[in-house]
Design a protein around this motif. Structure first.
Motif, PDB file in Angstrom:
ATOM      1  N   ASP A   1       2.588 -29.102  40.349  1.00 15.27           N
ATOM      2  CA  ASP A   1       1.522 -28.665  39.456  1.00 15.27           C
ATOM      3  C   ASP A   1       0.611 -29.818  39.056  1.00 15.27           C
ATOM      4  O   ASP A   1      -0.596 -29.640  38.861  1.00 15.27           O
TER       5      ASP A   1
ATOM      6  N   LYS B   1      -1.730 -30.272  41.963  1.00 12.72           N
ATOM      7  CA  LYS B   1      -2.755 -29.228  41.927  1.00 12.72           C
ATOM      8  C   LYS B   1      -3.836 -29.557  40.899  1.00 12.72           C
ATOM      9  O   LYS B   1      -5.032 -29.373  41.156  1.00 12.72           O
TER      10      LYS B   1
ATOM     11  N   ILE C   1      -3.147 -22.242  38.683  1.00 13.58           N
ATOM     12  CA  ILE C   1      -2.782 -23.055  37.533  1.00 13.58           C
ATOM     13  C   ILE C   1      -3.759 -22.765  36.401  1.00 13.58           C
ATOM     14  O   ILE C   1      -4.820 -22.183  36.619  1.00 13.58           O
TER      15      ILE C   1
END
Length: 266
Positions: free
Chosen positions: A127, A130, A172
């Protein structure tokens, strides 16, 4: 009789002045790449500062951050939850998986270059990776909007829309840091106008051929998206400890399209 008032515009630089700004910007680009290469587990953020300082001064330029309003270093080194303005330190030792943002400026022959990039020390969490990729993509969208005839907030709107699109593309949640953004730049590092990273289009001064702005999105992963300034008067951190990413280029609007004045070596 109706009097047509000329719309305010972002001041334009001549082609020779743009070349001079790029000369400064290329030094910044080299310094950032050298810092990224030096960012290994066990290095300190002061080590990274020293690398950038050497690249800048050996090129005959002056670090524009050093001494700016009392700032004590040649770069801002912001790790993980630090959004911007992190002060390099011998005590801040980098570890595998850290997310590092380096903001760097140089002055050459009176002209400023200003740029930032964010990278991982080794492999990042998925994450966090990202978040960082999304922020770099948002910068690209802002650069693409830097064209003659656009209004200032057209760029802001492009940055905001790109952020929302990146959320969907990467699955996200992203927060835009309130109160921080880009700026005019030239013979001074920070000049008018302020460039917000979100907003409605069609407002503000007109971008001319030769106008120059530093475009710099700053995004937070999920969370509350708020920020706090630490007692040192510089370091800005996320309110909830989530990581942040910061990317920046100095960009000119030209007839041939946006021109990045802070290119980095391949």
């Amino acid at each position: 009789m109706r009097i047509r008032r000329k719309r305010p515009s972002v001041p334009a630089k001549t082609p020779a002045e743009l070349d001079a700004m790029q000369a400064a910007g290329e030094i910044v680009g080299r310094a950032l790449v050298a810092v990224r290469d030096a960012a290994v587990p066990g290095a300190t953020t002061q080590d990274l500062n020293d690398v950038a300082h050497e690249v800048i001064t050996s090129a005959g330029a002056v670090p524009s951050f050093l001494g700016y309003e009392g700032f004590p270093a040649s770069v801002c080194a912001s790790v993980n939850e630090v959004i911007v303005h992190g002060i390099p330190s011998r005590e801040r030792v980098l570890s595998e998986g850290d997310l590092v943002s380096i903001d760097c400026g140089a002055i050459l022959d009176g002209w400023h270059g200003d740029s930032a990039l964010t990278f991982g020390v080794g492999k990042l969490r998925e994450d966090w990776e990202k978040l960082n990729v999304a922020t770099s993509e948002v910068l690209e969208a802002g650069i693409a909007a830097m064209v003659p005839g656009a209004r200032l907030t057209d760029i802001s709107h492009a940055l905001e829309q790109a952020t929302r699109a990146a959320e969907l593309r990467h699955d996200i949640e992203l927060g835009i840091v309130d109160g921080y953004g880009g700026h005019g730049i030239g013979r001074e590092m920070h000049m008018e106008p302020f460039l917000a990273n979100e907003g409605k289009p069609g407002k503000g001064p007109v971008i001319q051929e030769g106008s120059v702005l530093a475009i710099e999105p700053m995004l937070i992963l999920g969370g509350e998206w708020g920020s706090d300034e630490l007692d040192d008067g510089w370091t800005v951190v996320t309110a909830d400890g989530q990581p942040a990413s910061h990317w920046e280029h100095t960009v000119a609007a030209t007839a041939g399209g946006p021109r990045i004045l802070t290119p980095r070596p391949a």
